[in-house]
Design a protein around this motif. Structure first.
Motif, short mmCIF file in Angstrom:
data_model
loop_
_atom_site.label_atom_id
_atom_site.label_comp_id
_atom_site.label_asym_id
_atom_site.label_seq_id
_atom_site.Cartn_x
_atom_site.Cartn_y
_atom_site.Cartn_z
N PRO A 1 -2.68 8.37 -2.60
CA PRO A 1 -1.58 9.27 -2.99
C PRO A 1 -1.26 10.26 -1.88
O PRO A 1 -2.11 10.59 -1.03
CB PRO A 1 -2.13 9.98 -4.23
N THR A 2 -0.04 10.72 -1.86
CA THR A 2 0.43 11.61 -0.79
C THR A 2 0.61 13.05 -1.27
O THR A 2 1.15 13.88 -0.53
CB THR A 2 1.76 11.10 -0.23
N GLY A 3 0.17 13.38 -2.50
CA GLY A 3 0.33 14.73 -3.03
C GLY A 3 -0.72 15.69 -2.51
O GLY A 3 -1.33 15.49 -1.45
N THR B 1 -3.02 2.25 -2.95
CA THR B 1 -2.32 3.11 -2.01
C THR B 1 -2.74 4.56 -2.21
O THR B 1 -2.64 5.09 -3.33
CB THR B 1 -0.80 2.99 -2.18
N SER C 1 -1.40 4.45 -8.22
CA SER C 1 -1.83 3.20 -7.60
C SER C 1 -3.33 3.25 -7.32
O SER C 1 -3.87 4.31 -6.99
CB SER C 1 -1.07 2.95 -6.30
N GLY D 1 -3.43 9.48 -8.98
CA GLY D 1 -2.39 8.66 -8.43
C GLY D 1 -2.05 7.50 -9.34
O GLY D 1 -2.84 7.10 -10.19
N GLN E 1 -7.51 13.81 -6.28
CA GLN E 1 -6.10 13.71 -6.59
C GLN E 1 -5.87 12.51 -7.51
O GLN E 1 -6.50 11.45 -7.34
CB GLN E 1 -5.25 13.54 -5.32
N TRP F 1 -8.50 9.56 -7.32
CA TRP F 1 -8.90 9.33 -5.94
C TRP F 1 -9.81 10.47 -5.48
O TRP F 1 -9.56 11.64 -5.76
CB TRP F 1 -7.69 9.28 -5.03
N GLN G 1 -3.86 5.72 -15.08
CA GLN G 1 -3.72 6.11 -13.68
C GLN G 1 -5.10 6.18 -13.01
O GLN G 1 -6.12 5.87 -13.63
CB GLN G 1 -2.99 7.46 -13.57
#
Length: 481
Positions: A360-362, A358, A355, A353, A351, A378, A375
Motif C-alpha cells: 500500500p502507498t498510504g 501490492t 491487496s 491495504g 498499514q 501489512w 482486506q
C-alpha cells in the motif's frame, strides 16, 4: 767499411719496409675476408627468408667460395715471395723482390677488392629483388575441371555455380619488374550424382471433431459420438475425438479428455489471525551461530571487537501464537578495509491495504490499525545500520471473512533477515497457516504453490517454500492455486 755498413743499414731498412708492406697486405686481406664473411651471412639470411631464391643464392655462394680460394692462393704467393726475399743476399735482389712483391700485392688487392665489392653488390641487389615483391591471387571460372575453358583470369573470386569450376593461381611481381606464377589448381570438385527422389508428401484433407461423455478418464467411451458438446454430469468425463483424413485417404484418430469435478464439502469456520504486537530486543554474544541465552534488552548494547550483536524480533498474533526471528552482526577485529556494521535502529510500522501482493502507498502507523474483513494488514520492518544504510522487509496477513479459513504466511530464517559482513546470503522459509494451524507441505501443495515476488515486479521471481537471497531485496510470498 763505412760504405759496407751503410749498405747493410739500407738493406735492413728495406727489409723493415718490406715487412710493413707485407703486414699491410695481410691487413687488407683480413678486411677482404671479413667482407666475404659478411656477404656469406647476408646470403644465408636471404636463403632462410626467401625459399624461392634457393638456386640463385647457391650460385652466388659458389662464386664467393671460389673468390675466397683465389684470395687464399694470393696470400700463399705473398708468403712465398716474402720467404724468397729473405733468402736473397744483394741489395739489388732485395729491391727487385720488394718491388715485385709490392706490385703483385697491389695488383691482386685491387683486382680482388673490386671482385669482392662487385660480388657483394650483386648479392645485395638479388636479395632486394627477391624480398621486395607483390603477391596477387587470380581466379578463373571454367566449364572444365581439367583445363581453364570458357572464362578469364580475375583477382575477384567468382560465386560458385552449377556445372562451373573455380581455378586459382598466385602471381609474384618483383621490384625489377620480373614476375613468377604458380601452377593453376582447381578449387572445386566435380558435381555429385543426383539424389534419389523423396517420398510423395501428403496433406490433411479433412478434420472431424466429435464429443461424448463417459465414466472413465482412461478408457474411451463406446457410445455415439456427437458433433456438439453434450451436457456432462459432475464426476464424469468429457471425451473429444479428432479424426484427420489425409490426401491419400488414410486417417489418424486422437483423443483428449477433461474431468467435470464434483462440488467440495463446506469447510469449517476459520479464525481470522492478525498481528497483535511486535517486539525487538538485543543481546551480545561471543558466537555468531548460536543464539545467546542471557537477558535480551530493548536497546543495542555496546560490543567489543570480535563480539556479535544479536537482534530478536518476536511477532505475536491474535490467536496467541507467535514467531521469533533472529539476525546477527559482528564487531570486526583488525579490519583493514571498511568498518564493522551494526544495527543502529529498527522501525516497525503497519498499514491496511486492499491487496495482498501490492504494497500500500498510504501512511504507515506505529500502532496496528483496524483491518476490515477481506482486506490485508501489512507490516513493514526497516532496519538501519551504523553505516546509515538500511533494509526494508514486509509481511502481510489478511483479515479473513467468516466461514472461510484464513491463510497467513510467516517468514523464518535461521540466520536472520539482515545482511552483514559475515552474512552474505539469507535463506527465507515461508510457513503457511490456515485457521491458526500450520499446514504441512502436502496440504500446501494440494491447495497450490508458494510464489515469491519482488516489490514493484509483476512476475514471480521464484516458486517454492524457501527463497535464498544474495543481495538485499524487498520480497514477499503468496500462496496461489
Amino acid at each position: 767499411m763505412k760504405a759496407a755498413k751503410d749498405a747493410v743499414t739500407a738493406l735492413e731498412s728495406d727489409q723493415a719496409t718490406t715487412t710493413e708492406q707485407l703486414n699491410a697486405a695481410k691487413t687488407a686481406l683480413n678486411a677482404a675476408q671479413q667482407a666475404v664473411d659478411k656477404a656469406q651471412a647476408d646470403v644465408t639470411q636471404a636463403k632462410k627468408d626467401i625459399a624461392t631464391a634457393q638456386g640463385q643464392i647457391s650460385g652466388i655462394q659458389d662464386g664467393i667460395t671460389d673468390l675466397t680460394s683465389r684470395i687464399t692462393t694470393a696470400e700463399t704467393g705473398i708468403e712465398q715471395n716474402s720467404q724468397a726475399i729473405a733468402l736473397r743476399a744483394t741489395k739489388t735482389e732485395v729491391n727487385t723482390a720488394i718491388q715485385g712483391a709490392k706490385d703483385y700485392t697491389d695488383a691482386q688487392l685491387k683486382v680482388e677488392a673490386g671482385k669482392i665489392t662487385q660480388s657483394v653488390n650483386s648479392v645485395s641487389t638479388k636479395v632486394d629483388k627477391l624480398t621486395s615483391q607483390k603477391q596477387e591471387t587470380y581466379y578463373y571460372q571454367s566449364t572444365s575441371n581439367t583445363t581453364q575453358t570458357g572464362g578469364s583470369w580475375s583477382t575477384t573470386k567468382p560465386s560458385e555455380a552449377s556445372g562451373k569450376y573455380i581455378w586459382m593461381k598466385i602471381k609474384f611481381t618483383f621490384v625489377d619488374g620480373t614476375t613468377s606464377e604458380t601452377s593453376p589448381i582447381c578449387m572445386t570438385g566435380a558435381t555429385g550424382a543426383p539424389g534419389s527422389p523423396g517420398a510423395t508428401g501428403k496433406g490433411v484433407k479433412s478434420t472431424a471433431i466429435t464429443y461424448q461423455s463417459g465414466t472413465s478418464g482412461t478408457t474411451a467411451p463406446t457410445g455415439s459420438w456427437n458433433a456438439t458438446v453434450p451436457a456432462v454430469s459432475q464426476g464424469q468425463y468429457l471425451w473429444t475425438r479428432t479424426i484427420l483424413t489425409y490426401t491419400d485417404n488414410t486417417t489418424s484418430t486422437s483423443y483428449s479428455v477433461s474431468y467435470i469435478p464434483k462440488n467440495g464439502t463446506n469447510g469449517t469456520n476459520g479464525t481470522s489471525v492478525t498481528v497483535s504486537s511486535t517486539s525487538v530486543t538485543y543481546q551480545k554474544s561471543s558466537s555468531g551461530t548460536t543464539a545467546p541465552t542471557g537477558t535480551w534488552v530493548n536497546s543495542p548494547p555496546a560490543t567489543n571487537a570480535g563480539e556479535y550483536l544479536w537482534t530478536k524480533t518476536v511477532v505475536n498474533y491474535s490467536d496467541g501464537k507467535s514467531t521469533t526471528a533472529y539476525s546477527v552482526s559482528r564487531n570486526g577485529t583488525n579490519g583493514t578495509n571498511g568498518t564493522s556494521v551494526t544495527v543502529k535502529s529498527t522501525a516497525v510500522t503497519y498499514q491496511a491495504g486492499a491487496s495482498g501482493t501490492t504494497v500500500p502507498t498510504g501512511t504507515w502507523l506505529t500502532t496496528i490499525p483496524t483491518v476490515p474483513v477481506g482486506q490485508f494488514l501489512w507490516t513493514k520492518t526497516v532496519v538501519t545500520y551504523s553505516d546509515n544504510k538500511s533494509t526494508t522487509s514486509y509481511s502481510v496477513s489478511r483479515q479473513g471473512t467468516d466461514g472461510v479459513d484464513a491463510f497467513m504466511i510467516v517468514y523464518d530464517s535461521p540466520s536472520g533477515l539482515e545482511f552483514s559482513d559475515t552474512v552474505k546470503s539469507i535463506a527465507i522459509t515461508a510457513k503457511v497457516f490456515k485457521g491458526g494451524k500450520e499446514l504441512t507441505d502436502a496440504q500446501v501443495n494440494a491447495f497450490g504453490a508458494i510464489k515469491w515476488y519482488q516489490v514493484g515486479v509483476d512476475a514471480a521471481i521464484a516458486t517454492g517454500k524457501t527463497l535464498t537471497l544474495t543481495a538485499p531485496k524487498e520480497v514477499y510470498a503468496t500462496l496461489e492455486n
